[in-house]
Motif scaffolding. Structure first.
Motif, mmCIF file in Angstrom:
data_model
loop_
_atom_site.group_PDB
_atom_site.id
_atom_site.type_symbol
_atom_site.label_atom_id
_atom_site.label_comp_id
_atom_site.label_asym_id
_atom_site.label_seq_id
_atom_site.Cartn_x
_atom_site.Cartn_y
_atom_site.Cartn_z
ATOM 1 N N ALA A 156 -0.337 -9.727 0.648
ATOM 2 C CA ALA A 156 0.528 -9.041 -0.314
ATOM 3 C C ALA A 156 0.219 -7.553 -0.294
ATOM 4 C CB ALA A 156 0.311 -9.603 -1.717
ATOM 5 N N VAL A 157 1.235 -6.755 -0.092
ATOM 6 C CA VAL A 157 1.095 -5.301 -0.130
ATOM 7 C C VAL A 157 1.827 -4.807 -1.379
ATOM 8 C CG1 VAL A 157 1.604 -3.118 1.010
ATOM 9 C CG2 VAL A 157 0.925 -5.105 2.372
ATOM 10 N N ILE A 158 1.107 -4.107 -2.241
ATOM 11 C CA ILE A 158 1.676 -3.633 -3.494
ATOM 12 C C ILE A 158 2.027 -2.155 -3.340
ATOM 13 C CG2 ILE A 158 1.423 -3.611 -5.995
ATOM 14 C CD1 ILE A 158 0.977 -6.356 -4.525
ATOM 15 N N GLY A 159 3.311 -1.869 -3.302
ATOM 16 C CA GLY A 159 3.766 -0.494 -3.127
ATOM 17 C C GLY A 159 4.392 -0.300 -1.766
ATOM 18 N N SER A 160 5.579 0.311 -1.761
ATOM 19 C CA SER A 160 6.315 0.466 -0.497
ATOM 20 C C SER A 160 6.445 1.912 -0.061
ATOM 21 C CB SER A 160 7.703 -0.169 -0.614
ATOM 22 O OG SER A 160 8.495 0.499 -1.588
ATOM 23 N N GLY A 161 5.448 2.729 -0.427
ATOM 24 C CA GLY A 161 5.412 4.094 0.081
ATOM 25 C C GLY A 161 4.888 4.131 1.504
ATOM 26 N N PRO A 162 4.581 5.307 2.040
ATOM 27 C CA PRO A 162 4.135 5.422 3.439
ATOM 28 C C PRO A 162 2.915 4.577 3.773
ATOM 29 C CG PRO A 162 4.646 7.579 2.545
ATOM 30 C CD PRO A 162 4.719 6.622 1.398
ATOM 31 N N ALA A 163 1.913 4.550 2.888
ATOM 32 C CA ALA A 163 0.706 3.758 3.164
ATOM 33 C C ALA A 163 1.027 2.273 3.185
ATOM 34 C CB ALA A 163 -0.373 4.066 2.128
#
Length: 482
Positions: A156-163
């Motif tokens: 799970a990746v929280i946040g869809s900014g560049p990182a």
């Protein structure tokens, strides 16, 4: 390159921009592409250094020098000069997940450390990068890359900014099943809502998101992890969790009158404006139309506020900075290959100069208090102007204002929604030289871990976090088999 002195014989040329008087009437990108002939000429200025400082990606003094992604800049410069565009794209994509973003939003520290800038002027690296990736999409070279194998691990990746997008991309290519959670209704983080459309057209963000979906990444919007969904619930369904939630807590200006209506943080203003632009049915609660606008803070976010206010039809706009005007050339205390601290006329300031007849920036200004009317609405500011390192008296001034935007940076992670995870200096704390947080199986990357920084650092963080997560999962497999 074809000649050894082209970095001197051929003068640096910047990409053309649409005339300010034209572009302030719309929200389209203001930069225009080079012709292929000029691109080849500009690429030929690259010295193909034995030690390419443009790639070093480090902090010198207080700024970034060189590319933190270690882009193979001399290699794709040479290939562009030779007209080998596909090969140039291959070299660019080898190190950079999203060149279409960095070529638009990065301040190009690679150019500041370009060796050609010592005897002459640096190569137009950023414009060449943009030309490569734009051509790659136009020619159909950028295609979905389906991973050849699946590991069975879920992340799970929280946040869809560049990182977050970078980590999701790399982890997906390694064969892991990745789900990206985003609290907003659209994906991209600050790429979508924090940077105005005239710098990054949102169609490019949406195009990349669609490509990542085709490659197998799942995206879930309107889910605020920590509120709608807890870390504990995620850990029950995923093998690891990566926090890429940004450093969105704005730095406050706690002075008299701060409570008045009409005073907002810059990012709230930019996000509201972009949301309204993308969907006119969304009300634009913060609008500069017909207002006297004051922007407090002299950075890039403040410049974006200036440009946005002009497009909304502000009556006037002024930007306060607590520092002085930068020199026209490098000073002895700012030697190459440090990023040059020199004066430039950014797109927003050029627009203000054209529309209002003067540069909106005011230097050595300290805001003392806000002034309001009987309805608790801001009507002005009291400031002090000063000359540092002198015995001159400070000068007090009053400025009319209907809308004040505070753009003085960010302090760290915005919300304390993960109480079990330790913090350090208002950032998510991680193990030394690691991306692992205080909670096993939970990692952090990007501005949430590093603090407010450049898009290239965020992408680097995402790439390194993906490597560490992959190693963590592999080590768990080994322990289970022993």
């Amino acid at each position: 390159m074809s000649q050894s002195t082209e970095f001197i014989d051929i003068k640096r040329r910047n990409a053309k921009e649409r005339p300010p008087v034209e572009r302030v009437n719309d929200w389209s990108e203001y930069q225009q592409p080079f012709t292929e002939k000029k691109l080849k000429q500009q690429a030929s200025r690259c010295m193909d250094c034995g030690t390419p400082f443009c790639q070093m990606g480090t902090i010198l003094s207080t700024g970034t020098s060189g590319c933190p992604l270690y882009n193979l800049i001399p290699e794709w410069n040479m290939l562009v000069h030779q007209g080998k565009w596909y090969e140039a794209f291959q070299r660019l994509a080898k190190t950079n997940n999203f060149p279409e973003f960095t070529a638009r939003a990065c301040p190009a520290p690679c150019e500041g450390s370009c060796t050609a800038g010592v005897p002459s002027e640096p190569v137009t690296i950023k414009s060449i990068e943009k030309a490569i990736i734009d051509r790659a999409f136009l020619e159909g070279w950028v295609k979905p890359r389906k991973p050849l194998r699946k590991t069975g691990h879920k992340i799970a990746v929280i946040g869809s900014g560049p990182a977050g997008l970078t980590a999701a991309d790399d982890l997906n290519q390694l064969g892991h099943s990745v789900t990206v959670f985003e609290r907003e209704d659209r994906f991209g983080g600050l790429l979508m809502y924090g940077i105005p459309n005239m710098k990054i057209d949102k169609k490019y963000v949406e195009r990349r998101i669609e490509l990542l979906k085709q490659e197998g990444i799942e995206f879930r919007a309107n889910i605020h992890v920590g509120i709608d969904l807890s870390i504990e619930e995620l850990q029950q369904n995923f093998d690891t969790v990566l926090l890429c939630i940004g450093a969105e807590q704005p730095r406050e200006l706690p002075i008299e009158g701060r409570h008045l209506k009409g005073i907002y943080h810059a990012m709230d203003y930019l996000m509201t404006s972009t949301k309204h632009y993308l969907d006119p049915d969304v009300s634009c609660d913060i609008n500069a139309e017909g207002k006297k606008v004051i922007v407090i803070g002299g950075g890039d976010t403040g410049a974006d506020c200036v440009a946005t206010a002009i497009r909304q039809g502000c009556k006037s706009v002024v930007q306060f900075g607590k520092h002085g005007q930068l020199p026209l050339e490098r000073q002895p205390g700012n030697p190459w290959p440090e990023n040059p601290a020199i004066f430039s006329l950014d797109y927003a300031y050029e627009e203000a100069l054209t529309i209002f007849g003067e540069d909106p920036r005011q230097y050595f200004i300290q805001t003392q208090s806000f002034v309001g009317n009987d309805q608790d609405e801001v009507i002005g500011l009291r400031t002090v102007s000063f000359q540092p390192n002198t015995a001159l008296d400070q000068t007090e001034n009053y400025w009319d204002a209907d809308l004040v935007l505070i753009a003085i940076g960010f302090e760290g992670v915005k919300e304390d929604i993960f109480p079990t995870i330790q913090r350090s200096q208002k950032r998510i704390a991680t193990v030394t030289n690691s991306f692992q947080t205080s909670q096993d199986g939970v990692f952090a990357a990007g501005d949430a871990r590093r603090g407010q920084s450049l898009i290239v650092w965020a992408i680097q963080e995402g790439k390194k976090a993906a490597i560490e997560i992959d190693r963590y999962l592999a080590s768990k497999e080994i322990k289970q088999t022993v």
